[in-house]
Structure formats: structure tokens, C-alpha cells
Design a protein around this motif. Structure first.
Motif, short mmCIF file in Angstrom:
data_model
loop_
_atom_site.label_atom_id
_atom_site.label_comp_id
_atom_site.label_asym_id
_atom_site.label_seq_id
_atom_site.Cartn_x
_atom_site.Cartn_y
_atom_site.Cartn_z
N ALA A 173 0.83 -1.22 0.00
CA ALA A 173 0.00 0.00 0.00
C ALA A 173 0.86 1.26 0.00
CB ALA A 173 -0.93 0.00 1.22
N MET B 259 1.61 2.94 -3.43
CA MET B 259 0.49 3.47 -4.23
C MET B 259 0.33 4.97 -3.97
SD MET B 259 -2.18 0.31 -4.02
CE MET B 259 -3.31 0.93 -5.23
N GLN C 148 -0.57 8.61 -2.78
CA GLN C 148 -0.92 9.07 -1.44
C GLN C 148 -2.35 9.59 -1.35
OE1 GLN C 148 1.11 8.74 1.25
NE2 GLN C 148 2.61 7.77 -0.07
N VAL D 287 -5.05 8.28 -2.16
CA VAL D 287 -6.03 7.25 -1.79
C VAL D 287 -5.81 6.86 -0.33
CG1 VAL D 287 -6.84 4.92 -2.36
CG2 VAL D 287 -5.98 6.41 -4.18
N TRP E 79 -5.19 4.84 3.00
CA TRP E 79 -4.31 3.69 3.17
C TRP E 79 -5.06 2.37 3.21
CZ3 TRP E 79 -3.78 0.05 7.04
CH2 TRP E 79 -2.60 -0.70 7.00
N LYS F 74 -6.22 1.35 -0.26
CA LYS F 74 -5.10 0.86 -1.06
C LYS F 74 -4.78 -0.59 -0.70
CE LYS F 74 -2.30 4.35 -0.04
NZ LYS F 74 -1.13 5.25 -0.02
#
Lengths: 162, 62
Positions: A50, A53, A55, A57, A59, A62
């Protein structure tokens, strides 16, 4: 029930489409057993990945997305680890003696030789066309392939040495 | 390698599928051995002899 030929007692295991586990109680279905470690692995990987991926979105979202994507792969890999191949329908107890295994071995040998030839030809072509970087990359690939062959030969040779 | 496998199998009324199941190999393996296109491994040759209650030399001829 008793086996007629040997007289030994045997356990009747209900055939499973995806086989049974090779460890412990051999009547446990392999796919169902693989679900728990598969889910756990995908969740752990989701949490670990996670961080890579975007930032923007949240945590948790993700981690959940990655876990959902990886879940089928993780369950499949755990199934491969856990399943006893002899319990899969349609398998032969002596699959290594099948002609299909022989064909596969010959196909592997042939494909290796063809690949060596193609890489060598590509290297020559790249040199003639002045594409030095490509030629260098292909030479490195060729050397790596030959080194791997030498190491494999040594491994096989010494693995059988008594 | 030449062999009497097909003849011996037919004498017992077995299909290739039945023989393959007795030996634990694929039907294609039995077909290829019968045609002389594939030589069986030593363990498989011994199992063949056992299944036919015969000897390897009786089944296979060089």
C-alpha cells in the motif's frame, strides 16, 4: 476396507476436484485449506504494498485493493504448495515415466538451443548494424545462458556423484 | 525397441487405457511403447513384466 492384493487396511478418501493436502490429515480438501493462508498472505502483501500506491487514496482502501487483486494468486500458490498431486483427478501415479514428460524434456532442450541461436544471431546483426548497446546486452545474455548451462551441468553431475 | 506388448495385451483382452491404468502411466505412453517409438524406463519395464507375469526379455527384443 482391506486392499485385496496386499491385505493392508486402507482409508477411502472422497475424491476432490482440486485434490487433498499432502501434509497431516490427507482427507482435507486442498483448495479450502489454501484459502486461509492465501487470504492472510494477500492481506499482508496488501498492507506492505500500500505504501507504493498514490498518497491521495486512503491507506486502508489501497491495502484492500491490492489484497483483492492478489488474493486469487496467493490462494493458487498456496494450493500448489499444499496439494498432493496424486490426489488430483486424471493424474498418473508415475507421471515422470510418461512419454509426455519425455517430450517436454526434449522440447526444453530444443528451445534452449534455438534461443542460444537466436541470441547469437541477434548479437551479430546488432554488431553489423552498429547498435553497440544492443550487441552488448545480447552478448551478456549469451554469456549468462552459457554460465547457467555450465552451473546446471555441474549441479547435476555432482548431485549424482557418489 | 521391438516388443510384443500389443500382442500380449490383446491376448489378455485389455485395452490400451486399461493397461495404462494398471501401469500408472498415460495411454499415449502405452501407444508409443507398442509402436516402438518410446523405450520405457527400467522401473516401468519391470512393472510391465509384473503386470504380464512375464520377463522383460520376453516382452522386449533389441
Amino acid at each position: 476396507m482391506k486392499d485385496e492384493k496386499s491385505g493392508k487396511a486402507t482409508v477411502n478418501v472422497r475424491p476432490r476436484s482440486f485434490g487433498t493436502v499432502r501434509f497431516g490429515s490427507r482427507s482435507m480438501p486442498a483448495l479450502t485449506t489454501a484459502l486461509i493462508p492465501g487470504l492472510a498472505s494477500s492481506i499482508v502483501l496488501g498492507i506492505l504494498l500500500a505504501g507504493f500506491m498514490p498518497q491521495s487514496v486512503p491507506w486502508m482502501v489501497k491495502a484492500l485493493i491490492v489484497a483483492v487483486i492478489l488474493c486469487p494468486i496467493a490462494v493458487s500458490l498456496w494450493w500448489i504448495i499444499l496439494v498432493d498431486p496424486n490426489t488430483l483427478p486424471g493424474t498418473n501415479p508415475h507421471a515422470e515415466e510418461n512419454i509426455e514428460s519425455h517430450w517436454y524434456g526434449r522440447a526444453e532442450q530444443l528451445s534452449y538451443r534455438i534461443f542460444i541461436g537466436l541470441v547469437s544471431a541477434g548479437c551479430l546483426l546488432a554488431s553489423l548494424m552498429g547498435a553497440d548497446q544492443w550487441a552488448l546486452v545480447l552478448v551478456c545474455v549469451l554469456i549468462a545462458m552459457l554460465l547457467i548451462l555450465a552451473l546446471s551441468y555441474a549441479f547435476v553431475r555432482f548431485a549424482h556423484h557418489e | 525397441m521391438n516388443n510384443r506388448l500389443a500382442k500380449m495385451r490383446k491376448e489378455r483382452g485389455w485395452s490400451q487405457e486399461q493397461l495404462s491404468k494398471k501401469l500408472g502411466v498415460s495411454r499415449q505412453t502405452v501407444i508409443s511403447i507398442e509402436k516402438g517409438h518410446f523405450d520405457p524406463s527400467l522401473p516401468l519395464a519391470f512393472r510391465l513384466a509384473d503386470v504380464f507375469d512375464s520377463t522383460i526379455e520376453d516382452i522386449f527384443r533389441p
